[in-house]
Design a protein around this motif. Structure first.
Motif, PDB file in Angstrom:
ATOM      1  N   ASP A  55      38.152  40.438  36.832  1.00 30.02           N
ATOM      2  CA  ASP A  55      37.985  40.236  38.585  1.00 30.02           C
ATOM      3  C   ASP A  55      36.584  39.601  38.739  1.00 30.02           C
ATOM      4  OD1 ASP A  55      40.401  41.174  39.408  1.00 30.02           O
ATOM      5  OD2 ASP A  55      39.744  43.493  38.894  1.00 30.02           O
ATOM      6  N   GLN A  56      35.691  40.154  39.686  1.00 27.93           N
ATOM      7  CA  GLN A  56      34.338  39.620  40.102  1.00 27.93           C
ATOM      8  C   GLN A  56      33.529  40.650  39.707  1.00 27.93           C
ATOM      9  OE1 GLN A  56      34.756  38.040  43.951  1.00 27.93           O
ATOM     10  NE2 GLN A  56      35.431  36.304  43.351  1.00 27.93           N
ATOM     11  N   SER A 110      43.444  44.165  36.203  1.00 30.09           N
ATOM     12  CA  SER A 110      42.695  43.310  36.920  1.00 30.09           C
ATOM     13  C   SER A 110      43.355  42.169  37.620  1.00 30.09           C
ATOM     14  CB  SER A 110      41.655  42.707  35.857  1.00 30.09           C
ATOM     15  OG  SER A 110      40.811  43.371  35.461  1.00 30.09           O
ATOM     16  N   GLU A 111      43.009  41.695  38.570  1.00 29.92           N
ATOM     17  CA  GLU A 111      43.677  40.662  39.417  1.00 29.92           C
ATOM     18  C   GLU A 111      43.346  39.256  38.885  1.00 29.92           C
ATOM     19  OE1 GLU A 111      45.750  41.020  42.159  1.00 29.92           O
ATOM     20  OE2 GLU A 111      45.599  43.266  41.644  1.00 29.92           O
ATOM     21  N   ARG A 112      42.118  39.195  38.224  1.00 30.46           N
ATOM     22  CA  ARG A 112      41.626  37.747  37.942  1.00 30.46           C
ATOM     23  C   ARG A 112      40.762  37.879  36.749  1.00 30.46           C
ATOM     24  NH1 ARG A 112      43.903  34.792  41.371  1.00 30.46           N
ATOM     25  NH2 ARG A 112      43.238  34.503  43.414  1.00 30.46           N
ATOM     26  N   HIS A 131      48.501  40.177  38.746  1.00 32.16           N
ATOM     27  CA  HIS A 131      48.203  39.608  40.221  1.00 32.16           C
ATOM     28  C   HIS A 131      49.420  38.640  40.622  1.00 32.16           C
ATOM     29  CE1 HIS A 131      45.908  37.967  43.535  1.00 32.16           C
ATOM     30  NE2 HIS A 131      46.275  36.654  43.232  1.00 32.16           N
TER      31      HIS A 131
END
Length: 117
Positions: A86-87, A96-98, A5
């Motif tokens: 992510d979520q 994945s960003e998070r 990210h």
């Protein structure tokens, strides 16, 4: 935020949003050697008199790897429950960003006999 990210999605880029009531400029820089991310935001918001008000903000973030976070948590009274990407409520992927680290605090309960367990 993940390395992906900060280094690739945000990278060293300029982002902007232009809407009728506001315009936002977001200059992002990532310094991999220092694991630091810096975002400089400038918001122009339309006031009732038709003029625009400028607001500036700076956000600094430091990247910590999964191993670093796990190491920080070792000597605490919390225990890992899940690692989510992510979520999605699923395991993180390479892109994945998070990543969300979910921990639970250890609780000590007293029973009727006064012993703890």
């Amino acid at each position: 935020a993940t390395w992906h990210h900060l280094a690739e999605t945000r990278g060293n880029n300029l982002f902007f949003v232009d809407q009728p009531a506001f315009t936002l400029f977001w200059q992002h820089r990532f310094l991999p050697a220092r694991k630091l991310s810096r975002a400089e935001l400038t918001l122009y918001r339309e006031e009732t008199d038709g003029c625009y008000r400028r607001s500036d903000e700076q956000i600094l973030e430091r990247y910590y790897s999964h191993e670093e976070i796990s190491s920080f948590m070792e000597d605490t009274q919390v225990h890992p429950v899940a690692l989510l990407g992510d979520q999605t409520m699923r395991q993180p992927q390479a892109n994945s960003e998070r990543i969300f680290h979910v921990y639970r605090k250890q609780t000590v309960c007293a029973n009727v006999g006064g012993e703890t367990g």
